[in-house]
Motif scaffolding. Sequence first.
Motif, PDB file in Angstrom:
ATOM      1  N   PHE A   1      44.574  54.479  40.331  1.00  0.00           N
ATOM      2  CA  PHE A   1      45.212  53.127  39.854  1.00  0.00           C
ATOM      3  C   PHE A   1      46.219  53.183  38.928  1.00  0.00           C
ATOM      4  O   PHE A   1      47.546  52.257  38.814  1.00  0.00           O
TER       5      PHE A   1
ATOM      6  N   CYS B   1      38.344  48.958  35.654  1.00  0.00           N
ATOM      7  CA  CYS B   1      38.828  49.432  36.936  1.00  0.00           C
ATOM      8  C   CYS B   1      37.522  48.991  37.936  1.00  0.00           C
ATOM      9  O   CYS B   1      36.446  49.423  37.575  1.00  0.00           O
TER      10      CYS B   1
ATOM     11  N   SER C   1      50.119  52.073  39.218  1.00  0.00           N
ATOM     12  CA  SER C   1      50.652  51.329  38.399  1.00  0.00           C
ATOM     13  C   SER C   1      52.039  51.800  37.744  1.00  0.00           C
ATOM     14  O   SER C   1      52.915  51.140  37.658  1.00  0.00           O
TER      15      SER C   1
ATOM     16  N   ASP D   1      47.756  45.150  43.882  1.00  0.00           N
ATOM     17  CA  ASP D   1      47.734  46.118  42.681  1.00  0.00           C
ATOM     18  C   ASP D   1      48.661  47.439  43.089  1.00  0.00           C
ATOM     19  O   ASP D   1      48.941  48.121  42.239  1.00  0.00           O
TER      20      ASP D   1
END
Length: 250
Positions: free
Chosen positions: A108, A13, A112, A70
């Motif tokens: 994240f 990351c 995701s 993202d």
Amino acid sequence: MKKIIITLALPFCVFVVNAQTKAKNTSPKKTTTTAKAPAKSNSTTLVFKSTLDSASYAFGNTMASSMKNDGLNSLNYDLLIKGLKDAFGGATPLISKEKSQAAINNLFVSVSRQKNAPTIAEGKAFLEKNKQQAGVQVTPSGLQYQVINRGTGIRPKATDTVLVNYRGTLLNGKQFDSSYDRKEPLSLPLNGVIAGWTEGVQLMQTGSKYKFFIPYNLAYGERAMGDDIPAYSTLIFEIELLKVNGKQAE
């Protein structure tokens, strides 16, 4: 086709920062006089007076665009600016480097999972239905397999190198890799592949051919593998075990 299974991309990351500037625009006011009045606006026009100014805005805009792609749509901007000022000013960070990295990774991963919720649900539903099929067996880890042909040779250990033929597909039937198509079996160490392979191939005897149904957490997890395998994909592999450490089935 690429030999996908032998390369395990490590999760990573990149810490990026985001700064947003919002401008409020109003339409020019109409006038009843014949003379044209200059357009009025209460918006604030940013003026870049130096390369530092331009670069500062570019950093925020570019990095935010990357994070938005993202799936991240906002941050706590006050704390973001606080973090920037503390770092540039040499102040002691409010949280450790390890906790900082964990917080970024966890954010994240959460984003995701939300973004790929349909793929996760599809895999879960498939495995739940598939385990009811005749001949399908399930291990404690959740790995599912079906014996196509049972060999009579030795079983490999996790530390062994094996020679295999295989074909990999997604749930929709799309093939993403095949040693059969390359007409070349693949030699690989069992401790250097995805967990579903490491566990599954150890169940086989040389000369066997099994079909494996691998949950995403035993495959590539939250990672996508190029354009071939989306993140959180449940995978199907047909694997034929030819040799263990050079020893062929008797």
